[in-house]
Enzyme design. Structure first.
Site, PDB file in Angstrom:
ATOM      1  CD  GLU A  74      -3.109  -1.013   0.545  1.00 13.45           C
ATOM      2  OE1 GLU A  74      -3.124  -0.169  -0.373  1.00 13.45           O
ATOM      3  OE2 GLU A  74      -4.071  -1.742   0.826  1.00 13.45           O
ATOM      4  CE1 TYR A 120     -12.767  16.517  23.345  1.00 11.65           C
ATOM      5  CE2 TYR A 120     -14.960  15.537  23.475  1.00 11.65           C
ATOM      6  CZ  TYR A 120     -13.956  16.322  24.019  1.00 11.65           C
ATOM      7  OH  TYR A 120     -14.153  16.924  25.235  1.00 11.65           O
TER       8      TYR A 120
END
Length: 215
Positions: A74, A120
């Site tokens: 990847e 958050y």
């Protein structure tokens, strides 16, 4: 920090993610940009819970192997993110349970798969676009990442998992953890049968995620 320090940090954070179930087997990969511009990445087919510091791969920004084991397949996806977002210094790609479940849902908004309902999430992630499905390691993933990575801190790979970047490895890991927790809360709220109170633009004013500035 020395190269040894970065290797040690990567091994420790990989083990922490693995120990808490954010990665299983050989799933997931991590990379970071070293001060000299080279890239440190987890080896191909490695387990985040059993990384060896000497085996961590080092490549240049074009993916040419310099030292260590062969890097994750990847890596081109990671490199595409770095090129699109110069202030990004670390990339964390996970197949964590709730985020991967989210990536497998049909009908996701490709521009933002998860509307904000906690402050958050807004501060760590902000917006979560979706890259269409391609097999792991496909060149198309890098091309798709190039289109969107410059304007976001994270995105989903359809039916695959998440990609999260940050100005440091610690920040990227923190944001990846916040994304997984938000996805978990999303499914818990859905299963409760209750409606989710999403945050309005007024609620999120001033909570924009910090942007990594190019250095």
């Amino acid at each position: 920090m020395t190269e040894f320090d970065y290797r040690t940090q990567l091994v420790a954070l990989g083990a922490s993610l693995y120990a808490r179930g954010y990665s299983v087997g050989g799933a997931g990969n991590i990379s970071l940009v070293l001060p000299d511009g080279s890239v440190m990445a987890t080896p191909t087919n490695s387990c985040l819970g059993r990384l060896s510091a000497p085996d961590i791969a080092i490549t240049d920004m074009d993916g040419n192997h310099i030292s260590g084991a062969a890097p994750t397949k990847e890596l081109p996806l990671h490199l595409a993110v770095y090129r699109a977002k110069p202030g990004c210094k670390a990339v964390v790609h996970l197949h964590s349970t709730y985020v991967t479940a989210l990536s497998c849902l049909s009908g996701l908004d490709p521009d933002n798969a998860l509307r904000p309902f906690t402050p958050y999430y807004v501060m760590k992630v902000g917006r979560l676009p979706v890259v269409p499905y391609y097999r792991p390691g496909a060149a198309e993933l890098g091309a798709e990442a190039t289109k969107i990575a410059g304007s976001v801190n994270a995105f989903l790979l359809a039916n695959h998992g998440s990609v999260v970047c940050g100005p440091s490895l610690v920040e990227a890991v923190n944001s990846a953890e916040e994304l997984e927790e938000t996805a978990k809360l999303y499914f818990l709220l859905l299963s409760s049968g209750q409606s989710i109170r999403y945050l309005s633009e007024k609620d999120t004013a001033g909570l924009a995620p910090a942007k990594a500035e190019p250095t």
